[in-house]
Design a protein around this motif. Structure first.
Motif, mmCIF file in Angstrom:
data_model
loop_
_atom_site.group_PDB
_atom_site.id
_atom_site.type_symbol
_atom_site.label_atom_id
_atom_site.label_comp_id
_atom_site.label_asym_id
_atom_site.label_seq_id
_atom_site.Cartn_x
_atom_site.Cartn_y
_atom_site.Cartn_z
ATOM 1 N N MET A 1 -7.172 26.666 -5.191
ATOM 2 C CA MET A 1 -6.689 26.199 -6.496
ATOM 3 C C MET A 1 -5.174 26.363 -6.533
ATOM 4 O O MET A 1 -4.647 27.382 -6.089
ATOM 5 C CB MET A 1 -7.339 26.982 -7.632
ATOM 6 C CG MET A 1 -6.802 26.564 -8.995
ATOM 7 S SD MET A 1 -7.634 27.383 -10.369
ATOM 8 C CE MET A 1 -9.111 26.399 -10.512
ATOM 9 N N ASN A 2 -4.515 25.328 -7.041
ATOM 10 C CA ASN A 2 -3.051 25.392 -7.092
ATOM 11 C C ASN A 2 -2.568 25.782 -8.484
ATOM 12 O O ASN A 2 -3.269 25.581 -9.480
ATOM 13 C CB ASN A 2 -2.459 24.023 -6.726
ATOM 14 C CG ASN A 2 -2.808 22.978 -7.757
ATOM 15 O OD1 ASN A 2 -3.974 22.775 -8.068
ATOM 16 N ND2 ASN A 2 -1.800 22.330 -8.316
ATOM 17 N N PHE A 3 -1.382 26.326 -8.513
ATOM 18 C CA PHE A 3 -0.645 26.456 -9.764
ATOM 19 C C PHE A 3 0.475 25.434 -9.708
ATOM 20 O O PHE A 3 1.321 25.506 -8.807
ATOM 21 C CB PHE A 3 -0.003 27.840 -9.897
ATOM 22 C CG PHE A 3 -0.989 28.945 -10.137
ATOM 23 C CD1 PHE A 3 -1.688 29.023 -11.337
ATOM 24 C CD2 PHE A 3 -1.210 29.920 -9.183
ATOM 25 C CE1 PHE A 3 -2.583 30.051 -11.574
ATOM 26 C CE2 PHE A 3 -2.110 30.949 -9.406
ATOM 27 C CZ PHE A 3 -2.796 31.010 -10.605
ATOM 28 N N PRO B 1 -3.185 8.877 -12.635
ATOM 29 C CA PRO B 1 -2.745 8.537 -11.280
ATOM 30 C C PRO B 1 -2.906 9.658 -10.249
ATOM 31 O O PRO B 1 -2.800 9.402 -9.050
ATOM 32 C CB PRO B 1 -1.254 8.264 -11.489
ATOM 33 C CG PRO B 1 -0.852 9.196 -12.603
ATOM 34 C CD PRO B 1 -2.049 9.274 -13.510
ATOM 35 N N HIS B 2 -3.148 10.909 -10.718
ATOM 36 C CA HIS B 2 -2.973 12.047 -9.801
ATOM 37 C C HIS B 2 -3.831 11.941 -8.533
ATOM 38 O O HIS B 2 -3.316 12.019 -7.420
ATOM 39 C CB HIS B 2 -3.267 13.338 -10.573
ATOM 40 C CG HIS B 2 -2.970 14.583 -9.812
ATOM 41 N ND1 HIS B 2 -1.775 14.813 -9.173
ATOM 42 C CD2 HIS B 2 -3.732 15.688 -9.561
ATOM 43 C CE1 HIS B 2 -1.801 15.997 -8.585
ATOM 44 N NE2 HIS B 2 -2.983 16.541 -8.798
ATOM 45 N N HIS B 3 -5.132 11.759 -8.705
ATOM 46 C CA HIS B 3 -5.983 11.773 -7.510
ATOM 47 C C HIS B 3 -5.846 10.490 -6.685
ATOM 48 O O HIS B 3 -5.965 10.509 -5.457
ATOM 49 C CB HIS B 3 -7.436 12.054 -7.912
ATOM 50 C CG HIS B 3 -7.628 13.470 -8.367
ATOM 51 N ND1 HIS B 3 -8.703 13.893 -9.104
ATOM 52 C CD2 HIS B 3 -6.844 14.578 -8.194
ATOM 53 C CE1 HIS B 3 -8.580 15.192 -9.357
ATOM 54 N NE2 HIS B 3 -7.461 15.619 -8.822
ATOM 55 N N ASN C 1 -3.100 8.995 -6.269
ATOM 56 C CA ASN C 1 -1.880 9.214 -5.492
ATOM 57 C C ASN C 1 -2.096 10.227 -4.377
ATOM 58 O O ASN C 1 -1.528 10.108 -3.286
ATOM 59 C CB ASN C 1 -0.740 9.664 -6.415
ATOM 60 C CG ASN C 1 -0.309 8.543 -7.354
ATOM 61 O OD1 ASN C 1 -0.756 7.407 -7.209
ATOM 62 N ND2 ASN C 1 0.550 8.855 -8.311
ATOM 63 N N GLU C 2 -2.927 11.227 -4.651
ATOM 64 C CA GLU C 2 -3.241 12.199 -3.592
ATOM 65 C C GLU C 2 -3.896 11.505 -2.403
ATOM 66 O O GLU C 2 -3.602 11.804 -1.243
ATOM 67 C CB GLU C 2 -4.205 13.262 -4.124
ATOM 68 C CG GLU C 2 -3.540 14.392 -4.868
ATOM 69 C CD GLU C 2 -4.529 15.515 -5.137
ATOM 70 O OE1 GLU C 2 -5.264 15.921 -4.213
ATOM 71 O OE2 GLU C 2 -4.594 15.972 -6.289
ATOM 72 N N ILE C 3 -4.801 10.568 -2.699
ATOM 73 C CA ILE C 3 -5.482 9.851 -1.601
ATOM 74 C C ILE C 3 -4.446 9.057 -0.796
ATOM 75 O O ILE C 3 -4.430 9.089 0.434
ATOM 76 C CB ILE C 3 -6.570 8.905 -2.149
ATOM 77 C CG1 ILE C 3 -7.689 9.704 -2.814
ATOM 78 C CG2 ILE C 3 -7.144 8.025 -1.033
ATOM 79 C CD1 ILE C 3 -8.710 8.859 -3.561
ATOM 80 N N ILE D 1 -13.444 23.291 -0.765
ATOM 81 C CA ILE D 1 -13.238 22.696 -2.096
ATOM 82 C C ILE D 1 -11.783 22.825 -2.516
ATOM 83 O O ILE D 1 -11.203 23.914 -2.423
ATOM 84 C CB ILE D 1 -14.077 23.429 -3.169
ATOM 85 C CG1 ILE D 1 -15.555 23.497 -2.774
ATOM 86 C CG2 ILE D 1 -13.918 22.755 -4.531
ATOM 87 C CD1 ILE D 1 -16.419 24.256 -3.776
ATOM 88 N N TYR D 2 -11.241 21.747 -3.015
ATOM 89 C CA TYR D 2 -9.929 21.830 -3.667
ATOM 90 C C TYR D 2 -10.135 21.580 -5.157
ATOM 91 O O TYR D 2 -10.823 20.637 -5.558
ATOM 92 C CB TYR D 2 -8.954 20.794 -3.099
ATOM 93 C CG TYR D 2 -7.542 21.022 -3.591
ATOM 94 C CD1 TYR D 2 -6.708 21.943 -2.959
ATOM 95 C CD2 TYR D 2 -7.052 20.347 -4.702
ATOM 96 C CE1 TYR D 2 -5.423 22.184 -3.416
ATOM 97 C CE2 TYR D 2 -5.760 20.577 -5.167
ATOM 98 C CZ TYR D 2 -4.948 21.497 -4.516
ATOM 99 O OH TYR D 2 -3.678 21.737 -4.969
ATOM 100 N N ALA D 3 -9.533 22.445 -5.972
ATOM 101 C CA ALA D 3 -9.667 22.302 -7.422
ATOM 102 C C ALA D 3 -8.259 22.272 -8.004
ATOM 103 O O ALA D 3 -7.496 23.219 -7.823
ATOM 104 C CB ALA D 3 -10.431 23.499 -7.982
ATOM 105 N N CYS D 4 -7.926 21.176 -8.680
ATOM 106 C CA CYS D 4 -6.599 21.124 -9.297
ATOM 107 C C CYS D 4 -6.521 22.222 -10.354
ATOM 108 O O CYS D 4 -7.396 22.338 -11.217
ATOM 109 C CB CYS D 4 -6.352 19.765 -9.934
ATOM 110 S SG CYS D 4 -6.010 18.507 -8.689
ATOM 111 N N GLY D 5 -5.491 23.013 -10.276
ATOM 112 C CA GLY D 5 -5.345 24.157 -11.183
ATOM 113 C C GLY D 5 -4.449 23.819 -12.368
ATOM 114 O O GLY D 5 -4.106 22.660 -12.596
HETATM 115 ZN ZN ZN Z 1 -3.873 18.297 -8.286
#
Ligand code: ZN
Ligand code: AMP
Length: 520
Positions: A109-111, A277-279, A281-283, A69-73
């Motif tokens: 999870m990212n900071f 746009p974030h996700h 753009n991630e794709i 799982i990736y969770a935007c932090g």
């Molecule tokens: Zn993110």
């Protein structure tokens, strides 16, 4: 129920692909409702609403028995507000549920510790990026602990991955997805045919070469976005093989997701404002670089609202956790409130909602104390089966795209029935264990039953009125406990003792039947 759900897991674990056959595995069979004729999901099968397809889909991880799982932090330029925490609580419920089903969860999870806002704020404060963001990372971790959120396996900072991001940008350049303008590197969205699929944005009219430099931009405006930004005069930058500069916001999540979880991950999550746009753009970045599907299930939580408007820093209508806790809210009330509404439904925050959440938690804690401490006649009644039914309904609620409201209803129905049975003297000694097991199942996900609010408040340096009762209040509670003991209501007496202990008051019964109390 336990046996059935573990067989369900066994099926999930054995089958490596998302094409679970309809034979050979009891719980992959589709049932049909005798009432509606529609398909009914069998017990044990998990379904999530996937933003990409707009459908509720059966969940089967790519690697059997393991969920990545990736969770935007958080963007750590300030304290997180409780709207942010709605999303983080949803992510916690998700991982707790999957773990309760025996999956090994690997969550990243990212900071976001470098972006437009952080650069502005840090330079206004005359601080370096790291120096400025350290404080808010620490505050975020403390807030998470107070809200009872499990730690993800990896919590990673964008600024620790600059080299990895540069490499990903170089890969995109080799594949022809980028161009350079004024020293900044942009992603050319017209070179990625699937652009807009997640957000269902119409990209037919996009202006080739129209680009945007800010990290967060208009939701209806698809434009080439910056992967690497050349420094403005006086701005902080990193030297790199693609020139001096700093990463755009989106590249960090593609980079860190793939670094720790592989090129294809099971679940990616965040609030709905991240879809575009974030996700999107991630794709484009991830699939552009690898040519592989980046994410199999996209899960987005709806907003926490105030007066029916999104809670946000920019509208100024936000509360931080510390605002609320400092005014006497218990961490468990906030967690319960945020968890109680299914994540895909908006939740309008009100003081009244918070009060109701507090009384729900109180009711559940009192119930557990009553079952645990009560003296019941020997034997058992139908309550064991009643508890098993509640567990099954609780699980079914969560299996259905984490429908926490349905899951909670099952628990409160059990509480009502068991309380009635106790009032009528029908509850038996051997009923306690199955009922407490159901409450354990509930708390593995909701995590509100431990009476540790005062402790958590203290760990945040908050001494609320709740945490520190006055002498008169203590005397009144001690008198109430004495009365309960006189009436041989030991469950109540014990509850009061626990409540006082939770608020830092120790009571000692003396030999002559009196009571001494002291503050811890
Ligand atoms: Zn993110
Ligand atoms: P940010 O720090 O702005 O990057 O946001 C951190 C997380 O909080 C993201 O997943 C956002 O989508 C989410 N978020 C922001 N505002 C809200 C809100 N009002 N309700 C629910 N989630 C939110």
């Amino acid at each position: 129920m336990a046996a059935r759900s573990s067989l369900g897991e066994f099926c999930l674990r054995l089958l490596p692909s998302d094409r679970m056959p309809d034979f050979g595995c009891q719980f992959s069979k589709r049932n049909t409702s005798p009432i509606t004729g529609e398909g009914v999901r069998p017990v044990g099968e998990i379904a999530f609403q996937n933003t990409m397809t707009g459908q509720k889909e059966k969940f089967v991880p790519l690697h059997p028995g393991e969920v990545r799982i990736y969770a935007c932090g958080p963007t750590v330029y300030d304290y997180a507000h409780i709207g942010n925490f709605r999303t983080f609580v949803f992510q916690d419920i998700l991982r707790r549920f999957l773990r309760s089903r025996g999956f090994r969860v690997i969550q990243v999870m990212n900071f976001t510790d470098v972006d437009d806002r952080i650069i502005d704020k840090a330079s206004a404060a005359g601080l370096g990026l790291r120096e400025y963001t350290d404080k808010y990372i620490e505050a975020f971790l403390a807030d998470r602990r107070a809200l009872g959120l499990e730690m993800p396996e990896y919590m990673v900072r964008a600024t620790d991955h600059i080299g990895d991001m540069v490499q990903l940008i170089q890969k995109l350049t080799e594949k022809g997805f980028t161009y350079v303008s004024d020293g900044s590197v942009y992603f050319r969205i017209s070179s990625f045919p699937n652009y807009g699929r997640l957000s269902k944005l119409d990209v037919t009219g996009i202006q080739p070469g129209a680009r945007v430099d800010v990290d967060r931009y208009d939701k209806t405006d698809p434009r080439d976005f910056a992967l690497w930004k050349a420094p403005k005069p006086g701005e902080f930058f990193w030297e790199s093989a693609i020139g001096p500069g700093r990463p755009g916001w989106h590249i960090e999540c593609s980079t860190m997701a793939m670094k720790y979880l592989g090129e294809t991950i099971d679940i990616h999550s965040g609030g709905v404002d991240l879809v575009f746009p974030h996700h999107e753009n991630e794709i484009a970045q991830s699939e552009g670089a690898t040519g592989k599907q980046f994410v199999r299930y996209w899960l987005h939580s709806e907003f926490l609202l105030v007066n029916f408007e999104k809670m946000s820093k920019s509208l100024g209508n936000f509360y931080t956790m510390r605002d609320l806790l400092g005014r006497g809210t218990k961490p468990s009330s906030l967690r319960f409130l945020l968890a109680s509404v299914p994540y895909r439904r908006q939740l309008n925050f009100t003081e009244d909602g918070l009060r109701q959440a507090a009384s729900s938690v109180e009711r559940l804690r009192n119930f557990v104390a009553r079952v645990r401490n009560g003296k019941f006649p020997a034997g058992s009644s139908a309550m064991g089966d009643r508890a098993a039914k509640a567990t099954a309904e609780f699980e079914q609620g969560l299996e259905d795209d984490l429908n926490t409201a349905q899951a909670l209803a099952a628990i409160f129905d059990l509480v009502r029935d068991a309380n009635t049975a106790m009032d009528r003297g029908e509850f038996r000694q051997d009923d306690a264990a199955p009922v407490l097991r159901t409450m354990d199942t509930f708390d593995a996900i909701f995590n509100v039953l431990r009476d540790d609010d005062a402790e958590k408040l203290r760990s945040l340096g908050i001494a609320s009125a709740e945490a520190a009762p006055s002498d008169a209040e203590i005397e009144a509670l001690v008198a109430e406990r004495q009365e309960a003991r006189k009436n041989r209501d030991f469950a109540k007496a014990d509850r009061i003792r626990q409540e006082l202990a939770g608020r830092g008051i120790i009571i000692e019964d003396t030999r002559n039947g009196g009571v001494n109390w002291k503050r811890k």
